[in-house]
Motif scaffolding. Structure first.
Motif, PDB file in Angstrom:
ATOM      1  N   HIS A 331     -22.627   8.150  16.419  1.00  0.00           N
ATOM      2  CA  HIS A 331     -22.912   9.525  16.009  1.00  0.00           C
ATOM      3  C   HIS A 331     -24.278   9.974  16.505  1.00  0.00           C
ATOM      4  O   HIS A 331     -24.424  11.047  17.111  1.00  0.00           O
ATOM      5  CB  HIS A 331     -22.840   9.642  14.483  1.00  0.00           C
ATOM      6  CG  HIS A 331     -21.470   9.499  13.916  1.00  0.00           C
ATOM      7  ND1 HIS A 331     -20.932   8.273  13.584  1.00  0.00           N
ATOM      8  CD2 HIS A 331     -20.522  10.419  13.635  1.00  0.00           C
ATOM      9  CE1 HIS A 331     -19.707   8.450  13.108  1.00  0.00           C
ATOM     10  NE2 HIS A 331     -19.432   9.736  13.133  1.00  0.00           N
ATOM     11  N   GLU A 332     -25.310   9.170  16.242  1.00  0.00           N
ATOM     12  CA  GLU A 332     -26.653   9.558  16.651  1.00  0.00           C
ATOM     13  C   GLU A 332     -26.784   9.561  18.171  1.00  0.00           C
ATOM     14  O   GLU A 332     -27.449  10.429  18.745  1.00  0.00           O
ATOM     15  CB  GLU A 332     -27.699   8.624  16.044  1.00  0.00           C
ATOM     16  CG  GLU A 332     -29.123   9.048  16.371  1.00  0.00           C
ATOM     17  CD  GLU A 332     -30.190   8.185  15.736  1.00  0.00           C
ATOM     18  OE1 GLU A 332     -31.360   8.336  16.118  1.00  0.00           O
ATOM     19  OE2 GLU A 332     -29.829   7.353  14.873  1.00  0.00           O
ATOM     20  N   ILE A 333     -26.160   8.604  18.832  1.00  0.00           N
ATOM     21  CA  ILE A 333     -26.227   8.558  20.297  1.00  0.00           C
ATOM     22  C   ILE A 333     -25.597   9.816  20.896  1.00  0.00           C
ATOM     23  O   ILE A 333     -26.143  10.422  21.830  1.00  0.00           O
ATOM     24  CB  ILE A 333     -25.558   7.278  20.811  1.00  0.00           C
ATOM     25  CG1 ILE A 333     -26.416   6.058  20.446  1.00  0.00           C
ATOM     26  CG2 ILE A 333     -25.329   7.347  22.326  1.00  0.00           C
ATOM     27  CD1 ILE A 333     -25.748   4.726  20.705  1.00  0.00           C
ATOM     28  N   ALA A 334     -24.461  10.231  20.343  1.00  0.00           N
ATOM     29  CA  ALA A 334     -23.812  11.450  20.838  1.00  0.00           C
ATOM     30  C   ALA A 334     -24.691  12.676  20.597  1.00  0.00           C
ATOM     31  O   ALA A 334     -24.833  13.539  21.481  1.00  0.00           O
ATOM     32  CB  ALA A 334     -22.452  11.625  20.157  1.00  0.00           C
ATOM     33  N   TRP A 354     -12.617  13.018  16.648  1.00  0.00           N
ATOM     34  CA  TRP A 354     -14.013  12.738  16.313  1.00  0.00           C
ATOM     35  C   TRP A 354     -14.816  14.021  16.376  1.00  0.00           C
ATOM     36  O   TRP A 354     -14.672  14.800  17.322  1.00  0.00           O
ATOM     37  CB  TRP A 354     -14.575  11.701  17.294  1.00  0.00           C
ATOM     38  CG  TRP A 354     -15.940  11.179  16.934  1.00  0.00           C
ATOM     39  CD1 TRP A 354     -16.422  10.920  15.692  1.00  0.00           C
ATOM     40  CD2 TRP A 354     -16.993  10.852  17.857  1.00  0.00           C
ATOM     41  NE1 TRP A 354     -17.701  10.426  15.772  1.00  0.00           N
ATOM     42  CE2 TRP A 354     -18.073  10.370  17.081  1.00  0.00           C
ATOM     43  CE3 TRP A 354     -17.120  10.887  19.240  1.00  0.00           C
ATOM     44  CZ2 TRP A 354     -19.272   9.949  17.655  1.00  0.00           C
ATOM     45  CZ3 TRP A 354     -18.300  10.465  19.821  1.00  0.00           C
ATOM     46  CH2 TRP A 354     -19.366  10.004  19.029  1.00  0.00           C
ATOM     47  N   ARG A 355     -15.629  14.228  15.364  1.00  0.00           N
ATOM     48  CA  ARG A 355     -16.465  15.423  15.310  1.00  0.00           C
ATOM     49  C   ARG A 355     -17.923  15.009  15.180  1.00  0.00           C
ATOM     50  O   ARG A 355     -18.263  14.092  14.426  1.00  0.00           O
ATOM     51  CB  ARG A 355     -16.067  16.322  14.143  1.00  0.00           C
ATOM     52  CG  ARG A 355     -14.612  16.790  14.182  1.00  0.00           C
ATOM     53  CD  ARG A 355     -14.285  17.693  13.008  1.00  0.00           C
ATOM     54  NE  ARG A 355     -14.900  18.995  13.104  1.00  0.00           N
ATOM     55  CZ  ARG A 355     -14.378  20.030  13.758  1.00  0.00           C
ATOM     56  NH1 ARG A 355     -13.208  19.896  14.384  1.00  0.00           N
ATOM     57  NH2 ARG A 355     -15.001  21.186  13.804  1.00  0.00           N
ATOM     58  N   VAL A 356     -18.765  15.695  15.899  1.00  0.00           N
ATOM     59  CA  VAL A 356     -20.214  15.510  15.812  1.00  0.00           C
ATOM     60  C   VAL A 356     -20.826  16.878  15.594  1.00  0.00           C
ATOM     61  O   VAL A 356     -20.535  17.818  16.341  1.00  0.00           O
ATOM     62  CB  VAL A 356     -20.771  14.854  17.098  1.00  0.00           C
ATOM     63  CG1 VAL A 356     -22.302  14.807  17.056  1.00  0.00           C
ATOM     64  CG2 VAL A 356     -20.208  13.456  17.261  1.00  0.00           C
ATOM     65  N   ARG A 357     -21.646  16.989  14.557  1.00  0.00           N
ATOM     66  CA  ARG A 357     -22.206  18.285  14.156  1.00  0.00           C
ATOM     67  C   ARG A 357     -21.095  19.297  13.891  1.00  0.00           C
ATOM     68  O   ARG A 357     -21.198  20.474  14.250  1.00  0.00           O
ATOM     69  CB  ARG A 357     -23.159  18.812  15.222  1.00  0.00           C
ATOM     70  CG  ARG A 357     -24.449  18.005  15.323  1.00  0.00           C
ATOM     71  CD  ARG A 357     -25.321  18.507  16.444  1.00  0.00           C
ATOM     72  NE  ARG A 357     -26.602  17.824  16.453  1.00  0.00           N
ATOM     73  CZ  ARG A 357     -27.402  17.728  17.503  1.00  0.00           C
ATOM     74  NH1 ARG A 357     -27.029  18.289  18.647  1.00  0.00           N
ATOM     75  NH2 ARG A 357     -28.542  17.098  17.434  1.00  0.00           N
ATOM     76  N   ASP A 358     -20.026  18.806  13.291  1.00  0.00           N
ATOM     77  CA  ASP A 358     -18.869  19.636  12.929  1.00  0.00           C
ATOM     78  C   ASP A 358     -18.164  20.248  14.143  1.00  0.00           C
ATOM     79  O   ASP A 358     -17.381  21.188  14.006  1.00  0.00           O
ATOM     80  CB  ASP A 358     -19.286  20.761  11.966  1.00  0.00           C
ATOM     81  CG  ASP A 358     -19.690  20.228  10.612  1.00  0.00           C
ATOM     82  OD1 ASP A 358     -19.112  19.207  10.191  1.00  0.00           O
ATOM     83  OD2 ASP A 358     -20.587  20.817   9.979  1.00  0.00           O
ATOM     84  N   LEU A 359     -18.440  19.723  15.312  1.00  0.00           N
ATOM     85  CA  LEU A 359     -17.764  20.184  16.525  1.00  0.00           C
ATOM     86  C   LEU A 359     -16.909  19.054  17.082  1.00  0.00           C
ATOM     87  O   LEU A 359     -17.340  17.898  17.103  1.00  0.00           O
ATOM     88  CB  LEU A 359     -18.788  20.628  17.579  1.00  0.00           C
ATOM     89  CG  LEU A 359     -19.676  21.813  17.201  1.00  0.00           C
ATOM     90  CD1 LEU A 359     -20.730  22.036  18.276  1.00  0.00           C
ATOM     91  CD2 LEU A 359     -18.837  23.073  17.005  1.00  0.00           C
ATOM     92  N   PRO A 360     -15.705  19.360  17.556  1.00  0.00           N
ATOM     93  CA  PRO A 360     -14.844  18.309  18.116  1.00  0.00           C
ATOM     94  C   PRO A 360     -15.409  17.772  19.424  1.00  0.00           C
ATOM     95  O   PRO A 360     -15.871  18.537  20.280  1.00  0.00           O
ATOM     96  CB  PRO A 360     -13.503  19.020  18.327  1.00  0.00           C
ATOM     97  CG  PRO A 360     -13.860  20.473  18.455  1.00  0.00           C
ATOM     98  CD  PRO A 360     -15.056  20.685  17.577  1.00  0.00           C
ATOM     99  N   VAL A 361     -15.379  16.458  19.574  1.00  0.00           N
ATOM    100  CA  VAL A 361     -15.792  15.818  20.822  1.00  0.00           C
ATOM    101  C   VAL A 361     -14.541  15.553  21.644  1.00  0.00           C
ATOM    102  O   VAL A 361     -13.569  14.985  21.124  1.00  0.00           O
ATOM    103  CB  VAL A 361     -16.538  14.496  20.543  1.00  0.00           C
ATOM    104  CG1 VAL A 361     -16.970  13.840  21.857  1.00  0.00           C
ATOM    105  CG2 VAL A 361     -17.748  14.742  19.652  1.00  0.00           C
TER     106      VAL A 361
END
Length: 413
Positions: A331-334, A354-361
């Motif tokens: 998560h942090e790396i992304a 997978w979502r990062v910052r509530d955005l889909p990756v």
């Protein structure tokens, strides 16, 4: 019908206990306020595992009244880190209140959640006694047993992993020992609840301190041009005084290090912070940033900038061959790669979304095609399904943070 065991909390601690109890022929019920726990099994348990448990008589309940009809109740509620860095006991105290209102004499109450030393006696006991009108050690048994679940471990399961127990009184300890003796080959008796609770602190911190040491060695060896993975291979042949740990992009999982500030201090003997643990936390939390530095350096060495670079993250779970994302450094790396302007995608056979910052990756469907088109592929987790030799041939640029690729096939952490 009354049950022998009620497991309160069906997450990464409760499900393995319930599964072991059902396998041992113990009539078991499970109580959890989160309805998603059985639809999203934790601790490596699959839907097939759940179906076998249900066919073996396991029942889930939503009415806490049934908690008053069991002989043994095990609280396995989660204790995540709060915003202040200490363990959040809200789920434990909620579970204790639900049980206390229905607690009957002669019940054995067990706590398996990761807690600060003194929690069983100073937090759990008052809630149970006040809510039930019963007295621990006289009217009901109270004990602590640190969970030793290791998701995905094919060698050490519940039955062949010794279980540590510590009761409020010797009678409490023996009652807990009688229960756990039905599930495991060996029961180890601690002097009391505080000793048993501190076993969990020591075991968890041991892991984090040693990971921090080998993570620092990874940085040092890279600077020296030394192959750390070969160093570890040789060092682990020593038959005494050494246990091999391996570096990685960070530390994930449910077992968080015990922050020194949350340990109880006695006025009679002033507490001393666990400086080694605090330092280990600092080192381990820096690893994602170190991975980012290595990514940027590799891209620059090949005439590319991190801004606009297509970066494929390979394996985003915290442990191989599991679908668990708990505290995964991915998560942090992304997030950090996105901050640099990189276009991030991922591939993981166990994580469909997978979502990062509530955005889909974006998820890569074809691993080889994605690696061939990415400017940089970063192996964060080594799942068994990955053909790393073939991947190393296809990838334009590969950073291996797990030391899993053949020597010379990729850049290693």
């Amino acid at each position: 019908m009354p049950a022998d065991l009620a497991v309160i909390g069906l997450g990464n601690l409760g499900l393995p206990l319930a599964q072991a109890a059902v396998a041992a022929g113990i009539e078991t019920i499970g109580y959890d306020t989160d309805p998603h726990q059985l639809t999203e099994p934790a601790a490596g348990r699959t839907p097939a595992d759940i179906r076998r448990m249900l066919s073996g008589g396991f029942r889930t309940i939503t009415d806490p009244a049934e908690l008053g009809r069991v002989r043994t109740a095990a609280i396995c509620a989660p204790t995540p880190l709060g915003v202040d860095g200490t363990l959040d006991l809200t789920a434990v105290t909620d579970a204790a209140r639900a049980l206390a209102a229905r607690l009957r004499p002669h019940t054995t109450v067990l706590l398996e959640s990761a807690v600060q030393p003194g929690t069983t006696e100073n937090v759990l006991r008052p809630i149970l006694e006040e809510g039930s009108g019963l007295r621990a050690g006289r009217d009901f048994h109270l004990a602590y047993s640190p969970s030793r679940v290791d998701p995905g471990n094919r060698t050490h399961g519940y039955a062949n992993t010794p279980k540590v127990i510590g009761g409020l009184t010797p009678a409490c300890t023996e009652s807990a020992a009688a229960f756990y003796g039905r599930l495991t080959d060996k029961v180890v008796r601690a002097r009391g609840t505080r000793e048993a609770e501190t076993v969990k602190v020591l075991e968890t911190n041991f892991r984090h301190v040693n990971i921090a040491l080998v993570n620092e060695m990874a940085v040092l060896c890279h600077d020296l041009g030394v192959d750390l993975w070969d160093v570890i291979r040789c060092a682990e042949t020593k038959p005494f005084g050494f246990q091999a740990f391996r570096p990685g992009p960070g530390v994930g999982g449910h077992g968080v290090p015990m922050d020194p500030s949350c340990l109880p201090h006695s006025g009679r003997t002033p507490g001393r912070p666990l400086r080694m643990v605090g330092l280990a936390q600092e080192i381990n939390t820096r690893m994602p940033q170190y991975v980012i530095q290595r990514c940027a350096t590799l891209l620059n060495e090949h005439g590319k900038s991190a801004r606009g670079a297509r970066v494929l993250l390979l394996g985003i779970t915290y442990k191989p061959d599991l679908a668990d994302l708990e505290s995964s450094p991915a998560h942090e790396i992304a997030r950090r790669l996105m901050d640099l302007g990189a276009a991030v995608s991922y591939h993981d056979p166990y994580v469909p979304d997978w979502r990062v910052r509530d955005l889909p990756v974006p998820r890569a469907d074809s691993l080889y095609e994605a690696a061939a088109s990415a400017d940089l592929t970063v192996l964060l987790q080594h799942h068994r399904t990955y053909d790393l030799q073939g991947l190393a041939v296809k990838a334009q640029l590969l950073l291996d943070t797990r030391g899993a690729t053949p020597i010379g096939a990729a850049h290693r952490l």
